[in-house]
Design an enzyme around this catalytic site. Structure first.
Site, mmCIF file in Angstrom:
data_model
loop_
_atom_site.group_PDB
_atom_site.id
_atom_site.type_symbol
_atom_site.label_atom_id
_atom_site.label_comp_id
_atom_site.label_asym_id
_atom_site.label_seq_id
_atom_site.Cartn_x
_atom_site.Cartn_y
_atom_site.Cartn_z
ATOM 1 N N SER A 263 0.820 -1.213 0.000
ATOM 2 C CA SER A 263 0.000 0.000 0.000
ATOM 3 C C SER A 263 0.855 1.265 0.000
ATOM 4 O O SER A 263 0.382 2.335 -0.401
ATOM 5 C CB SER A 263 -0.931 0.028 1.202
ATOM 6 O OG SER A 263 -0.186 0.009 2.402
ATOM 7 N N ASP B 31 -1.912 7.277 10.059
ATOM 8 C CA ASP B 31 -2.271 6.184 10.970
ATOM 9 C C ASP B 31 -1.014 5.519 11.512
ATOM 10 O O ASP B 31 -1.027 4.353 11.892
ATOM 11 C CB ASP B 31 -3.164 5.147 10.257
ATOM 12 C CG ASP B 31 -2.447 4.495 9.097
ATOM 13 O OD1 ASP B 31 -1.321 4.922 8.758
ATOM 14 O OD2 ASP B 31 -2.991 3.546 8.505
ATOM 15 N N HIS C 9 0.760 4.588 7.179
ATOM 16 C CA HIS C 9 0.603 5.103 5.817
ATOM 17 C C HIS C 9 0.918 6.593 5.760
ATOM 18 O O HIS C 9 0.553 7.354 6.656
ATOM 19 C CB HIS C 9 -0.827 4.844 5.319
ATOM 20 C CG HIS C 9 -1.136 3.386 5.217
ATOM 21 N ND1 HIS C 9 -1.926 2.727 6.124
ATOM 22 C CD2 HIS C 9 -0.719 2.451 4.322
ATOM 23 C CE1 HIS C 9 -2.009 1.442 5.791
ATOM 24 N NE2 HIS C 9 -1.276 1.255 4.706
#
Lengths: 225, 229
Positions: free
Chosen positions: B48, B193, B196
């Site tokens: 991600s 968070d 990320h």
């Protein structure tokens, strides 16, 4: 009738720290701490669809001006949001509107259970934040092609649309602008991984929500003190 | 010496569709189709951290102009990336630079295994894309406060610093500095968070990354010049 014991989606549950860096709890505490000196008019609470919204320019354009706070946590199911609220995540604030957007991550739960979980959140908010209107956003379709989760999310929305009007100060908004094309496909231009919205996807979805929030804020005095 | 068989992080493994909407395979299939249609000069592959980069303005500013493709999938481990690269995501294309960023999700593996998985990816790329220069990005620290995953990620980086120089056409770009403050904390302004990156967080790492990519692109012989004649 959803008894907390019988419905896992409406049983407040913290997210276990399986990875080992305590991020979920850290963010929960940060939400509480950061809200101590704030007076938001709107609070968004839910999963990654809420959390990621704040990373895009559209948050600053549409929602910051409404004095909004973002309590989204990626991966959360209804039971996790319930736990956060029960543990006082909104203890320092009294917003006029709470936007609730959660349920797509409730894996293993039936549509009835998920709807029950969302209703439990709405009822808890009515207790904790009696002055607030609660806006529940419908779950979006997901996956590139037709699949069981689309059906489940659709069914959750159907149940909520029927039941929420019975709860005082709550309303349901299906903000899906039509992400599913006529061939049944969802485009990666709208959802880059067929679940999370891209900037383009948010741009299609947010205007209706924004318009509703403006209307509710303009109506002003709901169940005031 | 970690052979593929004894290191699970170096064994290609497709993600199972646990949730029920087959999104991982859909994304992989889309990437394979991209390889048939497009001619990227730069390819980004990983988890991600790679995938989200494309959602920010900085991708359009710095990497789109370089004809870059983004094959990041959230949640991926080294084993997932290996499987994808072996099953079509390196076919029909001939990028000049390949950026690899993966490893922070390898929760079942030790630091040694994770480093071995990344090395296996580099070796696979060397075989299938011998013309490509590979940039491996270091793993970033994570979590609001000091925790075991920070140590693990730092150990992976340390191992890679020692092992990557022995492989061909690859370098490690260490972008992990500047995130942990003097009190040991990571800020939400860099990682929303604590894992990320925000737009600001990406800006920090993309500057040196973009510079290195430009450097490597300039070093590559311009076959296009011959074609234009």
């Amino acid at each position: 009738m959803s008894d907390g014991d019988k419905n896992p989606a409406s049983t407040p549950t913290p997210l276990a720290d399986v990875q080992g860096d305590g991020r979920w709890l850290a963010l929960h505490h940060r939400f509480i701490a950061d809200s101590k000196d704030k007076e938001p008019e709107v609070v968004f609470i839910g999963d990654a669809l809420v959390q990621l919204l704040q990373q895009f320019e559209i948050w600053r354009e549409l929602f910051s001006p409404l004095h909004a706070l973002n309590f989204g946590l990626g991966g959360d199911g209804t039971q996790h949001v319930l736990w956060r609220l029960q543990q006082g995540e909104m203890q320092h604030i009294r917003p006029k509107i709470v936007v609730v957007w959660v349920g797509t991550n409730n894996h293993g739960h039936t549509a009835e259970q998920v709807a029950g979980g969302i209703e439990a959140i709405v009822r808890l908010l009515q207790e904790q934040q009696p002055q607030a209107r609660v806006v529940v956003l419908g779950l979006l379709p997901r996956g590139q092609g037709p699949n069981p989760l689309r059906e489940r999310n659709r069914r959750v929305n159907e149940l909520l649309e029927a039941r929420l009007p019975r709860l005082p100060n709550a309303c349901f908004l299906d903000a899906d602008p039509g992400f599913v094309h006529s061939d049944g496909a969802i485009s990666h231009h709208d959802m880059y991984d067929y679940l999370h919205l891209s900037r383009h996807g948010y741009a299609r979805l947010c205007p209706r929500l924004h318009a509703l929030l403006l209307r509710l804020l303009g109506e002003g005095q709901g169940a005031g003190p | 010496m970690s052979q593929g068989d004894s290191n699970p992080a170096a064994v290609p493994h497709a993600a199972e569709d646990i949730q029920g909407d087959d999104r991982w395979m859909s994304q992989h299939n889309r990437f394979v189709l991209d390889c048939k249609d497009k001619e990227p000069d730069v390819l980004f592959v990983g988890d991600s951290m790679v995938q989200l980069l494309q959602q920010y303005e900085i991708w359009r500013e710095l990497f789109s102009p370089l004809h870059a493709l983004n094959f990041g999938i959230g949640g991926d481990t080294t084993a997932h990336v290996l499987w994808r690269l072996k099953n079509g995501e390196l076919e029909n294309i001939k990028p000049k630079v390949i950026v690899v960023w993966v490893g922070t999700n390898n929760h079942e593996n030790t630091a040694e295994e994770v480093a071995g998985g990344i090395e296996a990816i580099v070796r696979l790329i060397n075989t299938q894309q011998p013309q490509a220069k590979v940039i491996v990005l270091s793993l970033l620290p994570r979590g609001e406060k000091p925790n075991p995953l920070r140590q693990k990620n730092a150990k992976v980086n340390q191992l890679l610093k020692a092992s990557l120089p022995k492989l061909a056409s690859v370098q490690l770009l260490d972008v992990s500095g500047g995130f942990v403050h003097s009190d040991g904390a990571i800020s939400c302004h860099d990682m929303f968070d604590f894992l990320h990156l925000t737009g600001g967080g990406y800006a920090k790492i993309c500057k040196p990354l973009h510079e290195l990519i430009m450097q490597l692109l300039e070093e590559t012989p311009e076959e296009k010049q011959a074609a234009l004649a």
